[in-house]
Design a protein around this motif. Structure first.
Motif, PDB file in Angstrom:
ATOM      1  N   TYR A   1      43.322  62.521 114.153  1.00 13.28           N
ATOM      2  CA  TYR A   1      43.498  63.440 113.037  1.00 13.28           C
ATOM      3  C   TYR A   1      42.206  63.909 112.379  1.00 13.28           C
ATOM      4  O   TYR A   1      42.178  64.961 111.749  1.00 13.28           O
ATOM      5  CB  TYR A   1      44.385  62.801 111.962  1.00 13.28           C
ATOM      6  CG  TYR A   1      45.789  62.543 112.432  1.00 13.28           C
ATOM      7  CD1 TYR A   1      46.639  63.596 112.729  1.00 13.28           C
ATOM      8  CD2 TYR A   1      46.255  61.252 112.597  1.00 13.28           C
ATOM      9  CE1 TYR A   1      47.935  63.370 113.171  1.00 13.28           C
ATOM     10  CE2 TYR A   1      47.549  61.010 113.031  1.00 13.28           C
ATOM     11  CZ  TYR A   1      48.384  62.080 113.314  1.00 13.28           C
ATOM     12  OH  TYR A   1      49.651  61.850 113.749  1.00 13.28           O
ATOM     13  N   PHE A   2      41.149  63.132 112.470  1.00 14.97           N
ATOM     14  CA  PHE A   2      39.932  63.453 111.727  1.00 14.97           C
ATOM     15  C   PHE A   2      38.714  63.635 112.618  1.00 14.97           C
ATOM     16  O   PHE A   2      37.577  63.492 112.160  1.00 14.97           O
ATOM     17  CB  PHE A   2      39.671  62.371 110.674  1.00 14.97           C
ATOM     18  CG  PHE A   2      40.833  62.159 109.745  1.00 14.97           C
ATOM     19  CD1 PHE A   2      41.197  63.138 108.843  1.00 14.97           C
ATOM     20  CD2 PHE A   2      41.575  60.989 109.794  1.00 14.97           C
ATOM     21  CE1 PHE A   2      42.279  62.958 107.995  1.00 14.97           C
ATOM     22  CE2 PHE A   2      42.650  60.791 108.957  1.00 14.97           C
ATOM     23  CZ  PHE A   2      43.004  61.780 108.061  1.00 14.97           C
ATOM     24  N   ASN A   3      38.925  63.918 113.885  1.00 13.87           N
ATOM     25  CA  ASN A   3      37.845  64.188 114.849  1.00 13.87           C
ATOM     26  C   ASN A   3      36.789  63.092 114.900  1.00 13.87           C
ATOM     27  O   ASN A   3      35.605  63.359 115.082  1.00 13.87           O
ATOM     28  CB  ASN A   3      37.187  65.533 114.544  1.00 13.87           C
ATOM     29  CG  ASN A   3      38.128  66.687 114.785  1.00 13.87           C
ATOM     30  OD1 ASN A   3      38.969  66.634 115.680  1.00 13.87           O
ATOM     31  ND2 ASN A   3      37.996  67.732 113.986  1.00 13.87           N
ATOM     32  N   GLY A   4      37.188  61.856 114.719  1.00 12.67           N
ATOM     33  CA  GLY A   4      36.273  60.734 114.875  1.00 12.67           C
ATOM     34  C   GLY A   4      35.434  60.391 113.667  1.00 12.67           C
ATOM     35  O   GLY A   4      34.544  59.555 113.764  1.00 12.67           O
ATOM     36  N   ALA A   5      35.698  61.023 112.526  1.00 11.91           N
ATOM     37  CA  ALA A   5      34.934  60.691 111.314  1.00 11.91           C
ATOM     38  C   ALA A   5      35.313  59.282 110.848  1.00 11.91           C
ATOM     39  O   ALA A   5      36.482  58.899 110.885  1.00 11.91           O
ATOM     40  CB  ALA A   5      35.229  61.701 110.216  1.00 11.91           C
ATOM     41  N   HIS A   6      34.341  58.511 110.456  1.00 11.35           N
ATOM     42  CA  HIS A   6      34.535  57.149 109.934  1.00 11.35           C
ATOM     43  C   HIS A   6      35.126  56.188 110.967  1.00 11.35           C
ATOM     44  O   HIS A   6      35.963  55.361 110.636  1.00 11.35           O
ATOM     45  CB  HIS A   6      35.414  57.166 108.684  1.00 11.35           C
ATOM     46  CG  HIS A   6      34.902  58.049 107.598  1.00 11.35           C
ATOM     47  ND1 HIS A   6      33.750  57.760 106.914  1.00 11.35           N
ATOM     48  CD2 HIS A   6      35.363  59.220 107.109  1.00 11.35           C
ATOM     49  CE1 HIS A   6      33.529  58.718 106.032  1.00 11.35           C
ATOM     50  NE2 HIS A   6      34.492  59.626 106.134  1.00 11.35           N
ATOM     51  N   THR A   7      34.689  56.289 112.191  1.00 10.81           N
ATOM     52  CA  THR A   7      35.159  55.340 113.212  1.00 10.81           C
ATOM     53  C   THR A   7      34.274  54.102 113.314  1.00 10.81           C
ATOM     54  O   THR A   7      34.639  53.155 114.000  1.00 10.81           O
ATOM     55  CB  THR A   7      35.214  55.998 114.605  1.00 10.81           C
ATOM     56  OG1 THR A   7      33.939  56.523 114.921  1.00 10.81           O
ATOM     57  CG2 THR A   7      36.268  57.069 114.675  1.00 10.81           C
ATOM     58  N   ALA A   8      33.150  54.100 112.628  1.00 10.61           N
ATOM     59  CA  ALA A   8      32.204  52.986 112.760  1.00 10.61           C
ATOM     60  C   ALA A   8      32.812  51.660 112.331  1.00 10.61           C
ATOM     61  O   ALA A   8      32.625  50.642 113.006  1.00 10.61           O
ATOM     62  CB  ALA A   8      30.940  53.269 111.955  1.00 10.61           C
ATOM     63  N   GLY A   9      33.545  51.630 111.235  1.00 10.14           N
ATOM     64  CA  GLY A   9      34.135  50.383 110.749  1.00 10.14           C
ATOM     65  C   GLY A   9      35.136  49.785 111.718  1.00 10.14           C
ATOM     66  O   GLY A   9      34.985  48.628 112.141  1.00 10.14           O
ATOM     67  N   PRO A  10      36.177  50.529 112.094  1.00 10.90           N
ATOM     68  CA  PRO A  10      37.148  49.959 113.030  1.00 10.90           C
ATOM     69  C   PRO A  10      36.564  49.628 114.408  1.00 10.90           C
ATOM     70  O   PRO A  10      36.901  48.603 114.998  1.00 10.90           O
ATOM     71  CB  PRO A  10      38.220  51.050 113.161  1.00 10.90           C
ATOM     72  CG  PRO A  10      38.075  51.896 111.955  1.00 10.90           C
ATOM     73  CD  PRO A  10      36.643  51.807 111.565  1.00 10.90           C
ATOM     74  N   VAL A  11      35.660  50.458 114.899  1.00 11.18           N
ATOM     75  CA  VAL A  11      35.052  50.178 116.203  1.00 11.18           C
ATOM     76  C   VAL A  11      34.163  48.936 116.113  1.00 11.18           C
ATOM     77  O   VAL A  11      34.133  48.117 117.037  1.00 11.18           O
ATOM     78  CB  VAL A  11      34.272  51.412 116.717  1.00 11.18           C
ATOM     79  CG1 VAL A  11      33.438  51.069 117.935  1.00 11.18           C
ATOM     80  CG2 VAL A  11      35.242  52.539 117.034  1.00 11.18           C
ATOM     81  N   SER A  12      33.468  48.767 114.998  1.00  9.78           N
ATOM     82  CA  SER A  12      32.654  47.562 114.801  1.00  9.78           C
ATOM     83  C   SER A  12      33.529  46.315 114.764  1.00  9.78           C
ATOM     84  O   SER A  12      33.161  45.274 115.316  1.00  9.78           O
ATOM     85  CB  SER A  12      31.857  47.661 113.499  1.00  9.78           C
ATOM     86  OG  SER A  12      30.970  48.734 113.547  1.00  9.78           O
ATOM     87  N   THR A  13      34.684  46.417 114.120  1.00  6.97           N
ATOM     88  CA  THR A  13      35.614  45.293 114.072  1.00  6.97           C
ATOM     89  C   THR A  13      36.079  44.923 115.477  1.00  6.97           C
ATOM     90  O   THR A  13      36.087  43.742 115.855  1.00  6.97           O
ATOM     91  CB  THR A  13      36.831  45.636 113.192  1.00  6.97           C
ATOM     92  OG1 THR A  13      36.366  45.931 111.878  1.00  6.97           O
ATOM     93  CG2 THR A  13      37.826  44.495 113.146  1.00  6.97           C
ATOM     94  N   LEU A  14      36.452  45.924 116.259  1.00 12.40           N
ATOM     95  CA  LEU A  14      36.884  45.654 117.639  1.00 12.40           C
ATOM     96  C   LEU A  14      35.749  45.087 118.478  1.00 12.40           C
ATOM     97  O   LEU A  14      35.962  44.177 119.290  1.00 12.40           O
ATOM     98  CB  LEU A  14      37.433  46.929 118.268  1.00 12.40           C
ATOM     99  CG  LEU A  14      38.744  47.452 117.661  1.00 12.40           C
ATOM    100  CD1 LEU A  14      39.074  48.830 118.214  1.00 12.40           C
ATOM    101  CD2 LEU A  14      39.865  46.483 117.921  1.00 12.40           C
ATOM    102  N   ALA A  15      34.539  45.585 118.294  1.00 12.68           N
ATOM    103  CA  ALA A  15      33.385  45.071 119.044  1.00 12.68           C
ATOM    104  C   ALA A  15      33.090  43.623 118.670  1.00 12.68           C
ATOM    105  O   ALA A  15      32.770  42.805 119.542  1.00 12.68           O
ATOM    106  CB  ALA A  15      32.172  45.953 118.795  1.00 12.68           C
TER     107      ALA A  15
END
Length: 83
Positions: free
Chosen positions: A44-58
């Motif tokens: 929905y937001f073209n990938g804006a603010h993905t750093a937090g969730p991706v960091s959690t998964l990493a």
């Protein structure tokens, strides 16, 4: 525990705004919630603010890799210890 708590707080069934404050906090820290948020943000937001969730998964992936790497050593140590 991750399956029970993670699915209930993953934001998939209901939105994060409808979760209680404690569940909203837990949701951001568990893999199911982080995965749902990543997919939502990408969709929905073209990938804006993905750093937090991706960091959690990493972070969860790194912890799992370390534990899997230590597993053979723990098994060998347990086998060498007389019962």
């Amino acid at each position: 525990m991750l399956l029970t708590v993670g699915n209930a707080t993953s934001d998939a069934a209901i939105g994060a705004d409808l979760l209680p404050a404690a569940a909203r906090t837990i949701s951001a820290l568990l893999p199911p919630g982080a995965a749902v948020r990543t997919i939502t943000v990408l969709s929905y937001f073209n990938g804006a603010h993905t750093a937090g969730p991706v960091s959690t998964l990493a972070l969860w992936s790194a912890i799992a890799a370390v534990l899997l790497g230590l597993r053979p050593r723990l098994i060998r140590r347990r086998a060498a210890t007389p019962a």
